[in-house]
Design an enzyme around this catalytic site. Structure first.
Site, PDB file in Angstrom:
ATOM      1  N   ASP A  34       3.947   6.747   2.980  1.00 41.76           N
ATOM      2  CA  ASP A  34       2.787   5.867   2.923  1.00 41.76           C
ATOM      3  C   ASP A  34       1.609   6.432   4.013  1.00 41.76           C
ATOM      4  O   ASP A  34       1.883   7.364   4.765  1.00 41.76           O
ATOM      5  CB  ASP A  34       3.003   4.700   3.458  1.00 41.76           C
ATOM      6  CG  ASP A  34       2.050   3.530   3.512  1.00 41.76           C
ATOM      7  OD1 ASP A  34       1.338   3.511   2.507  1.00 41.76           O
ATOM      8  OD2 ASP A  34       2.060   2.887   4.576  1.00 41.76           O
TER       9      ASP A  34
ATOM     10  N   ASP B 117       5.371   1.559   6.136  1.00 45.21           N
ATOM     11  CA  ASP B 117       5.407   0.271   7.258  1.00 45.21           C
ATOM     12  C   ASP B 117       5.183  -1.001   6.431  1.00 45.21           C
ATOM     13  O   ASP B 117       5.239  -1.810   7.087  1.00 45.21           O
ATOM     14  CB  ASP B 117       4.371   0.691   8.209  1.00 45.21           C
ATOM     15  CG  ASP B 117       2.891   0.540   7.536  1.00 45.21           C
ATOM     16  OD1 ASP B 117       2.686   0.639   6.217  1.00 45.21           O
ATOM     17  OD2 ASP B 117       2.334  -0.492   8.130  1.00 45.21           O
TER      18      ASP B 117
END
Length: 273
Positions: A13, A218
């Site tokens: 990410d 996250d």
């Protein structure tokens, strides 16, 4: 533990992970990025960002791997990863795994009108609004609007209305997921995990061998990725959304946030060398 000498893919990410949540800085991750580049381990972005947003960072880091945009909605393949997909003049191919943005916007407008729900998507916002929500500059905000297979939105209604909204989307063949900043609407079979699995299969087809994989993120929208890869790095986030994975023994939860946590997580799985 994993080794840089083995066939290995790193899926990551961006916002709040490889990039700092506020400043978008990636300096704390540079040493690991250099190590991975030296070992020729592909670093594959797996992000809610658009391809237009990804390209500047991709080029800045000198990457050569594929990347996944819009929460798994689109996979972009460099020439050495492409198969029989149509390619552009540079040999890059694009595979859309989800619903088109136009279909998503059509459904959202119909649901808003018939159910009287309150939300604002990027298509409803000015560039100035996107800047205020993201901290991007004007050029970055404009790139964030160039979407192909998803729509980020800010929810302005109740929690119970959100669940009703989710069910309405499911009925229309769409899905709602939560990222670090926004909710994202996309095709029902489209997520970061499916796109990871697609690329892992493509790598194994091209090389005739298995490959290990590590995923770093996250947000709740990273959960399908965590459940697909061999090892997960769950980076401490700014949000309070729970992140539960199928196999906690294959997950490492960092103490640090952002790129510091990114480096911490890779060190956990790879620093046995």
């Amino acid at each position: 533990m994993f080794s840089l000498a083995q066939p290995l893919l790193i899926f990551t990410d961006l916002d709040g992970s490889l990039l700092d949540h506020d400043t978008y800085d990636h300096k704390p991750a540079r040493e690991w990025l250099e190590r991975l580049a030296t070992a020729r381990v592909p670093v594959i972005f797996n992000t809610s960002k658009t391809a237009a947003e990804v390209w500047p960072l991709y080029r800045e880091l000198g990457l050569t791997a594929p990347f996944i945009a819009e929460n798994g909605g689109c996979v972009h393949l460099p020439p050495d990863w492409a198969g029989d997909e149509p390619a552009d003049d540079d040999g890059w191919a694009r595979v859309v795994l989800g619903a088109s943005r136009q279909r998503i916007l059509t459904v959202l407008e119909a649901v808003r009108e018939t159910e009287s729900l309150r939300f604002r998507g990027f298509a409803d916002m000015t560039v100035e609004e996107i800047i205020s929500l993201t901290g991007l500059d004007a050029a970055g905000a404009e790139r964030a609007r160039q979407r192909e297979a998803s729509e980020p939105l800010v929810w302005k209604d109740s929690a119970s209305a959100l669940e009703h909204f989710r069910l309405e989307l499911i009925g229309a063949g769409l899905e709602l997921t939560r990222g670090g900043r926004f909710h994202h609407v996309m095709g029902e079979t489209c997520n970061k995990g499916r796109a990871c699995g697609w690329l892992i299969s493509r790598f194994e087809q091209l090389h005739g061998a298995g490959v290990a994989s590590i995923g770093l993120g996250d947000g709740p929208n990273d959960i399908p990725m965590f459940d697909t890869v061999d090892a997960a790095v769950i980076i401490r986030g700014r949000h309070e959304q729970p992140i539960e994975v199928r196999d906690e023994s294959r997950a490492y939860r960092t103490r640090a946030e952002g790129p510091q946590g990114w480096a911490e997580g890779l060190a956990h799985w790879l620093d046995d060398e």
